[in-house]
Each structure stands twice: as structure tokens, then as C-alpha cells.
Design an enzyme around this catalytic site. Structure first.
Site, PDB file in Angstrom:
ATOM      1  N   GLY A  15     128.963  18.417  -2.332  1.00 52.50           N
ATOM      2  CA  GLY A  15     129.832  17.391  -1.758  1.00 52.50           C
ATOM      3  C   GLY A  15     129.895  17.477  -0.247  1.00 52.50           C
ATOM      4  O   GLY A  15     129.658  16.486   0.468  1.00 52.50           O
ATOM      5  N   ASP A  49     117.099  29.193  -5.233  1.00 55.69           N
ATOM      6  CA  ASP A  49     118.358  29.892  -5.479  1.00 55.69           C
ATOM      7  C   ASP A  49     118.598  30.909  -4.358  1.00 55.69           C
ATOM      8  O   ASP A  49     117.635  31.472  -3.809  1.00 55.69           O
ATOM      9  CB  ASP A  49     118.258  30.606  -6.833  1.00 55.69           C
ATOM     10  CG  ASP A  49     119.617  31.025  -7.351  1.00 55.69           C
ATOM     11  OD1 ASP A  49     120.066  30.429  -8.348  1.00 55.69           O
ATOM     12  OD2 ASP A  49     120.221  31.960  -6.771  1.00 55.69           O
ATOM     13  N   LEU A  50     119.870  31.161  -4.052  1.00 53.41           N
ATOM     14  CA  LEU A  50     120.191  32.198  -3.057  1.00 53.41           C
ATOM     15  C   LEU A  50     119.716  33.577  -3.507  1.00 53.41           C
ATOM     16  O   LEU A  50     119.685  34.505  -2.704  1.00 53.41           O
ATOM     17  CB  LEU A  50     121.702  32.230  -2.804  1.00 53.41           C
ATOM     18  CG  LEU A  50     122.319  31.035  -2.072  1.00 53.41           C
ATOM     19  CD1 LEU A  50     123.844  31.100  -2.140  1.00 53.41           C
ATOM     20  CD2 LEU A  50     121.854  30.992  -0.613  1.00 53.41           C
ATOM     21  N   SER A  73     131.798  26.916  -5.799  1.00 56.94           N
ATOM     22  CA  SER A  73     132.893  26.439  -4.945  1.00 56.94           C
ATOM     23  C   SER A  73     134.239  26.381  -5.676  1.00 56.94           C
ATOM     24  O   SER A  73     135.217  25.867  -5.117  1.00 56.94           O
ATOM     25  CB  SER A  73     132.546  25.057  -4.383  1.00 56.94           C
ATOM     26  OG  SER A  73     132.336  24.148  -5.444  1.00 56.94           O
ATOM     27  N   SER A 109     137.034  29.967   2.851  1.00 56.19           N
ATOM     28  CA  SER A 109     137.955  29.046   2.176  1.00 56.19           C
ATOM     29  C   SER A 109     139.395  29.507   2.362  1.00 56.19           C
ATOM     30  O   SER A 109     139.673  30.713   2.510  1.00 56.19           O
ATOM     31  CB  SER A 109     137.620  29.016   0.686  1.00 56.19           C
ATOM     32  OG  SER A 109     138.614  28.295  -0.024  1.00 56.19           O
ATOM     33  N   HIS A 111     141.179  29.880   0.075  1.00 51.47           N
ATOM     34  CA  HIS A 111     141.468  30.732  -1.081  1.00 51.47           C
ATOM     35  C   HIS A 111     141.253  32.226  -0.801  1.00 51.47           C
ATOM     36  O   HIS A 111     141.608  33.059  -1.631  1.00 51.47           O
ATOM     37  CB  HIS A 111     140.692  30.226  -2.294  1.00 51.47           C
ATOM     38  CG  HIS A 111     141.100  28.822  -2.624  1.00 51.47           C
ATOM     39  ND1 HIS A 111     142.356  28.521  -3.088  1.00 51.47           N
ATOM     40  CD2 HIS A 111     140.464  27.634  -2.439  1.00 51.47           C
ATOM     41  CE1 HIS A 111     142.473  27.205  -3.210  1.00 51.47           C
ATOM     42  NE2 HIS A 111     141.339  26.646  -2.823  1.00 51.47           N
ATOM     43  N   TYR A 138     136.771  33.751  -6.863  1.00 52.92           N
ATOM     44  CA  TYR A 138     136.153  32.878  -5.856  1.00 52.92           C
ATOM     45  C   TYR A 138     136.703  33.210  -4.455  1.00 52.92           C
ATOM     46  O   TYR A 138     135.943  33.429  -3.499  1.00 52.92           O
ATOM     47  CB  TYR A 138     136.429  31.413  -6.230  1.00 52.92           C
ATOM     48  CG  TYR A 138     136.202  30.429  -5.117  1.00 52.92           C
ATOM     49  CD1 TYR A 138     134.918  30.184  -4.635  1.00 52.92           C
ATOM     50  CD2 TYR A 138     137.269  29.736  -4.528  1.00 52.92           C
ATOM     51  CE1 TYR A 138     134.709  29.279  -3.606  1.00 52.92           C
ATOM     52  CE2 TYR A 138     137.066  28.831  -3.510  1.00 52.92           C
ATOM     53  CZ  TYR A 138     135.789  28.608  -3.046  1.00 52.92           C
ATOM     54  OH  TYR A 138     135.578  27.728  -2.022  1.00 52.92           O
ATOM     55  N   ARG A 176     149.675  18.436  -1.775  1.00 51.69           N
ATOM     56  CA  ARG A 176     149.271  19.655  -1.047  1.00 51.69           C
ATOM     57  C   ARG A 176     148.248  19.334   0.037  1.00 51.69           C
ATOM     58  O   ARG A 176     148.276  19.879   1.141  1.00 51.69           O
ATOM     59  CB  ARG A 176     148.692  20.671  -2.041  1.00 51.69           C
ATOM     60  CG  ARG A 176     147.954  21.827  -1.379  1.00 51.69           C
ATOM     61  CD  ARG A 176     147.405  22.794  -2.410  1.00 51.69           C
ATOM     62  NE  ARG A 176     146.499  23.753  -1.823  1.00 51.69           N
ATOM     63  CZ  ARG A 176     145.173  23.603  -1.779  1.00 51.69           C
ATOM     64  NH1 ARG A 176     144.591  22.533  -2.302  1.00 51.69           N
ATOM     65  NH2 ARG A 176     144.433  24.528  -1.224  1.00 51.69           N
TER      66      ARG A 176
HETATM   67  P1  NAI Z   1     129.815  21.965  -4.033  1.00 54.87           P
HETATM   68  O1  NAI Z   1     130.017  22.736  -5.283  1.00 54.87           O
HETATM   69  O2  NAI Z   1     129.860  20.489  -4.108  1.00 54.87           O
HETATM   70  O3  NAI Z   1     128.439  22.389  -3.367  1.00 54.87           O
HETATM   71  C1  NAI Z   1     127.926  23.704  -3.417  1.00 54.87           C
HETATM   72  C2  NAI Z   1     126.417  23.603  -3.439  1.00 54.87           C
HETATM   73  O4  NAI Z   1     125.900  24.940  -3.497  1.00 54.87           O
HETATM   74  C3  NAI Z   1     125.894  22.854  -4.680  1.00 54.87           C
HETATM   75  O5  NAI Z   1     125.027  21.809  -4.299  1.00 54.87           O
HETATM   76  C4  NAI Z   1     125.159  23.919  -5.469  1.00 54.87           C
HETATM   77  O6  NAI Z   1     123.993  23.426  -6.140  1.00 54.87           O
HETATM   78  C5  NAI Z   1     124.793  24.924  -4.389  1.00 54.87           C
HETATM   79  N1  NAI Z   1     124.639  26.269  -4.960  1.00 54.87           N
HETATM   80  C6  NAI Z   1     125.484  26.921  -5.785  1.00 54.87           C
HETATM   81  N2  NAI Z   1     124.984  28.107  -6.130  1.00 54.87           N
HETATM   82  C7  NAI Z   1     123.789  28.211  -5.495  1.00 54.87           C
HETATM   83  C8  NAI Z   1     122.798  29.210  -5.471  1.00 54.87           C
HETATM   84  N3  NAI Z   1     122.927  30.353  -6.176  1.00 54.87           N
HETATM   85  N4  NAI Z   1     121.690  29.006  -4.739  1.00 54.87           N
HETATM   86  C9  NAI Z   1     121.541  27.837  -4.027  1.00 54.87           C
HETATM   87  N5  NAI Z   1     122.435  26.841  -4.027  1.00 54.87           N
HETATM   88  C10 NAI Z   1     123.573  27.043  -4.748  1.00 54.87           C
HETATM   89  O7  NAI Z   1     130.912  22.517  -3.010  1.00 54.87           O
HETATM   90  P2  NAI Z   1     131.414  21.837  -1.657  1.00 54.87           P
HETATM   91  O8  NAI Z   1     132.732  21.231  -1.887  1.00 54.87           O
HETATM   92  O9  NAI Z   1     130.330  21.038  -1.093  1.00 54.87           O
HETATM   93  O10 NAI Z   1     131.663  23.132  -0.757  1.00 54.87           O
HETATM   94  C11 NAI Z   1     130.639  23.659   0.063  1.00 54.87           C
HETATM   95  C12 NAI Z   1     131.043  25.046   0.523  1.00 54.87           C
HETATM   96  O11 NAI Z   1     132.261  24.977   1.231  1.00 54.87           O
HETATM   97  C13 NAI Z   1     131.248  26.033  -0.613  1.00 54.87           C
HETATM   98  O12 NAI Z   1     130.814  27.306  -0.189  1.00 54.87           O
HETATM   99  C14 NAI Z   1     132.746  26.038  -0.806  1.00 54.87           C
HETATM  100  O13 NAI Z   1     133.183  27.270  -1.326  1.00 54.87           O
HETATM  101  C15 NAI Z   1     133.231  25.819   0.621  1.00 54.87           C
HETATM  102  N6  NAI Z   1     134.530  25.167   0.667  1.00 54.87           N
HETATM  103  C16 NAI Z   1     134.620  23.828   0.414  1.00 54.87           C
HETATM  104  C17 NAI Z   1     135.833  23.194   0.487  1.00 54.87           C
HETATM  105  C18 NAI Z   1     135.966  21.728   0.311  1.00 54.87           C
HETATM  106  O14 NAI Z   1     137.052  21.211   0.531  1.00 54.87           O
HETATM  107  N7  NAI Z   1     134.925  20.995  -0.052  1.00 54.87           N
HETATM  108  C19 NAI Z   1     137.067  23.958   0.771  1.00 54.87           C
HETATM  109  C20 NAI Z   1     136.838  25.364   1.026  1.00 54.87           C
HETATM  110  C21 NAI Z   1     135.605  25.921   0.991  1.00 54.87           C
HETATM  111  C1  15L Z   2     137.979  25.134  -2.090  1.00 53.73           C
HETATM  112  O1  15L Z   2     137.676  26.236  -1.672  1.00 53.73           O
HETATM  113  C2  15L Z   2     137.110  24.383  -3.017  1.00 53.73           C
HETATM  114  O2  15L Z   2     135.737  24.671  -2.815  1.00 53.73           O
HETATM  115  C3  15L Z   2     137.339  22.880  -2.942  1.00 53.73           C
HETATM  116  O3  15L Z   2     136.688  22.264  -4.050  1.00 53.73           O
HETATM  117  C4  15L Z   2     138.820  22.564  -2.966  1.00 53.73           C
HETATM  118  O4  15L Z   2     139.364  22.940  -4.199  1.00 53.73           O
HETATM  119  C5  15L Z   2     139.529  23.283  -1.839  1.00 53.73           C
HETATM  120  O5  15L Z   2     139.225  24.667  -1.820  1.00 53.73           O
HETATM  121  C6  15L Z   2     141.051  23.161  -1.885  1.00 53.73           C
HETATM  122  O6  15L Z   2     141.730  24.167  -1.726  1.00 53.73           O
HETATM  123  O7  15L Z   2     141.543  22.049  -2.042  1.00 53.73           O
END
Ligand code: NAI
Ligand code: 15L
Length: 269
Positions: A15, A49-50, A73, A109, A111, A138, A176
Site C-alpha cells: 500500500g 524475498d528478503l 505489516s 512503526s 507499534h 510485529y 484514533r
Molecule cells: P503492505 O503490507 O501493504 O506492504 C508490505 C510489502 O512488503 C508487501 O508488498 C509485501 O509483499 C512485501 N513483503 C512482505 N514480506 C516480504 C519479504 N519477505 N520479502 C519481500 N517483500 C516482502 O504494508 P504497507 O502499509 O505498505 O507498509 C509498508 C511498511 O511500512 C511496512 O514495513 C509497515 O510495517 C510500515 N508501516 C506502515 C504503516 C502504514 O500506515 N501503512 C504504519 C506503520 C508502519
Molecule cells: C502499522 O504499523 C500498520 O502497518 C498499518 O497497517 C496500520 O495498522 C498502522 O500501523 C496503524 O497503526 O494504524
């Protein structure tokens, strides 16, 4: 450090990765994309993959910086978090060190500090040096990522900005989020500041917009040159009418981590 041009974006299919693929090129970056899932409209992206150390070394070779978004995530069993977020982030840092990459921007994050009580009734904002209180495996992995980043700076001189992102989505969707929302445009502003600020060493920042109901202190982000332009307040009336005010008796409403402290959303894969 000269301003980075070529940036490896891990998690590019996700995302936030999709939002940043749209927004970051206007700052002049050339993005190299990496994700375990293919990206339909970017056939040249690295699909790996990572866990794949060779693929990671090849992916980071020649880039100026890495924006590391890849990983699980949401909450998941510890073994899955260990592989993707803990070992995966280590693999990324090791590849970056071996290839001489100078800077990582790490998607930490809220979290990592999710069990911290949210400030109420005019209490001071939560400082960036508040003790870590992860709310999930997480969140624990993000806490590890911040320590890993500090270690790679102290030991190897590899710089990181760890961004404790709040909620970065197109719009806030619950009450929130009025406190923790970061608009995608502010997300791009913050990542740009984190990629270009001088001498960051290892800097930890909160990532959100300039929300009227903000819970945490943005001063370390602002010190990087981040100037948030958005505020969730225009969404407040509608969200509160639909969902009510935050309930002081509900732990999911009274901690920074929201529902992650009691009933976390589970990673579906
Ligand atoms: P998401 O779940 O939409 O995207 C994560 C991406 O990482 C996915 O496309 C997935 O295929 C890829 N991925 C997962 N495991 C993998 C692996 N082993 N090797 C390669 N690729 C892998 O999450 P989002 O929302 O885009 O978040 C991105 C990052 O930001 C994450 O690290 C998340 O923890 C962090 N984050 C996001 C927040 C948000 O509000 N969107 C809030 C806090 C942190
Ligand atoms: C995160 O760390 C998650 O990746 C995201 O999907 C949301 O849940 C966000 O925190 C949140 O706290 O709203």
C-alpha cells in the site's frame, strides 16, 4: 552526503510502496523496485524475498539509499515475523553494508511504542525517547529494526532514519487516526527529508501529519527539514458522528497502538 538520486524501494508492491511509487519521482528520485510480489505495471521490478541475500546484494548495488518498506505489516506468528522482519531487515542491512550504501530510511512503526498510554487532556506530547513498549511481535520487530539501525551506524557508519509511521493511508478511517494519520503527500515529504538531510547518524522520528489531535512530538522529524502540510481535522466531524469519541475505558482507544494492544489485525498470508 550528496543528495541521493537512485533509491531502492523495498515493499514496492504494498500500500505505502504504491503510494510512494506515485509520489517520490516528483522529488527527482529514480526508484528501483523490490518486492516478493510482482508489480503489474512495473515489469522491471525485482521480484524476490528478503531472505534471498544474493538478490538483495544485487538490488542495492549502485543505489544511493534504500527506503525499506518491505515486511509483514500487521501481527503474525513470531516465526513469520522473525523471518520477514527480523532476519529480512538484517539481510537488507548486511547487503547495504557490503555494497557501500550510505543511508537507509527504515519504516518503523508506532507499534514499537504501542503500549504507551496516549496523552489526554492537554498532557504533553509523547517524546521520541519514550521507552519502547511494543504492542505485538510485529511491534517488537520494529523495535529490533531501530536497534539494528543504531548498531549499523555505530559499528559501520551506515546512516538510518527510522520513521515510526502512524497511519499512512489516503484518508483517516477511524477516530484514533485523527491523532496518528500521515497523509500520503506528507509521507513523501517526510521520506524526502529523511533521504536528504545531512548527518543523520541514526535518527528516530514519528511520522504523521500536523494533526490538531496529534499524540506525539514531531520535532526530530522537523529537524530533518520535514514541514507537514496536512491535518486530519477536516475528517473529524464525520468520523466522530459515525464512531463516537475515543472511550477512556477501552484499552484499544487509550494507547498509541490502538487495537494492536488488544485485538491486533492479523497478516493474512
Ligand atoms: P503492505 O503490507 O501493504 O506492504 C508490505 C510489502 O512488503 C508487501 O508488498 C509485501 O509483499 C512485501 N513483503 C512482505 N514480506 C516480504 C519479504 N519477505 N520479502 C519481500 N517483500 C516482502 O504494508 P504497507 O502499509 O505498505 O507498509 C509498508 C511498511 O511500512 C511496512 O514495513 C509497515 O510495517 C510500515 N508501516 C506502515 C504503516 C502504514 O500506515 N501503512 C504504519 C506503520 C508502519
Ligand atoms: C502499522 O504499523 C500498520 O502497518 C498499518 O497497517 C496500520 O495498522 C498502522 O500501523 C496503524 O497503526 O494504524
Amino acid at each position: 552526503m550528496p543528495a541521493p538520486r537512485t533509491v531502492l524501494l523495498t515493499g514496492a508492491a504494498g500500500g505505502l510502496g504504491t503510494l510512494m511509487r506515485g509520489l517520490l519521482p516528483q522529488y527527482g528520485y529514480e526508484l528501483r523496485l523490490f518486492d516478493v510480489r510482482p508489480i503489474e505495471d512495473a515489469p522491471e521490478s525485482v521480484v524476490a524475498d528478503l531472505a534471498d541475500k544474493e538478490a538483495l546484494r544485487e538490488a542495492v548495488r549502485g543505489v544511493d539509499a534504500v527506503l525499506h518498506l518491505a515486511g509483514i505489516s500487521l501481527e503474525a506468528p513470531f516465526e513469520k515475523i522473525l523471518r520477514a522482519n527480523i532476519e529480512g531487515t538484517y539481510n537488507l542491512y548486511e547487503a547495504a553494508r557490503q555494497e557501500g550504501v550510505r543511508r537507509v530510511v527504515f519504516a518503523s512503526s508506532n507499534h514499537a511504542v504501542g503500549f504507551t498510554p496516549a496523552p489526554r487532556d492537554g498532557a504533553p506530547l509523547i517524546p521520541i525517547d519514550t521507552p519502547r513498549r511494543p504492542d505485538t511481535f510485529y511491534g517488537l520487530s520494529k523495535s529490533f529494526g531501530e536497534d539494528l539501525a543504531q548498531f549499523y551506524w555505530d559499528k559501520h557508519g551506515l546512516e538510518t532514519v527510522s520513521v515510526r509511521i502512524g497511519s499512512c493511508f489516503a484518508e483517516p478511517t477511524n477516530v484514533r487516526m485523527l491523532s496518528v494519520w500521515m497523509s500520503p503527500a506528507d509521507g513523501a515529504r517526510l521520506f524526502h527529508a529523511a533521504l536528504t538531510a545531512e548527518d543523520v547518524g541514526h535518527t528516530v522520528v514519528y511520522g504523521s501529519s500536523a494533526n490538531t489531535r496529534l499524540w506525539w512530538d514531531l520535532s526530530t522529524a522537523r529537524a530533518l527539514g520535514y514541514e507537514p502540510q496536512d491535518d486530519s481535522e477536516p475528517f473529524a466531524e464525520k468520523l466522530i458522528a459515525e464512531q463516537g469519541e475515543l472511550d477512556p475505558e477501552n484499552p484499544a482507544h487509550t494507547h498509541l497502538g490502538g487495537p494492536f494492544v488488544s485485538d491486533p489485525p492479523i497478516w493474512p498470508y
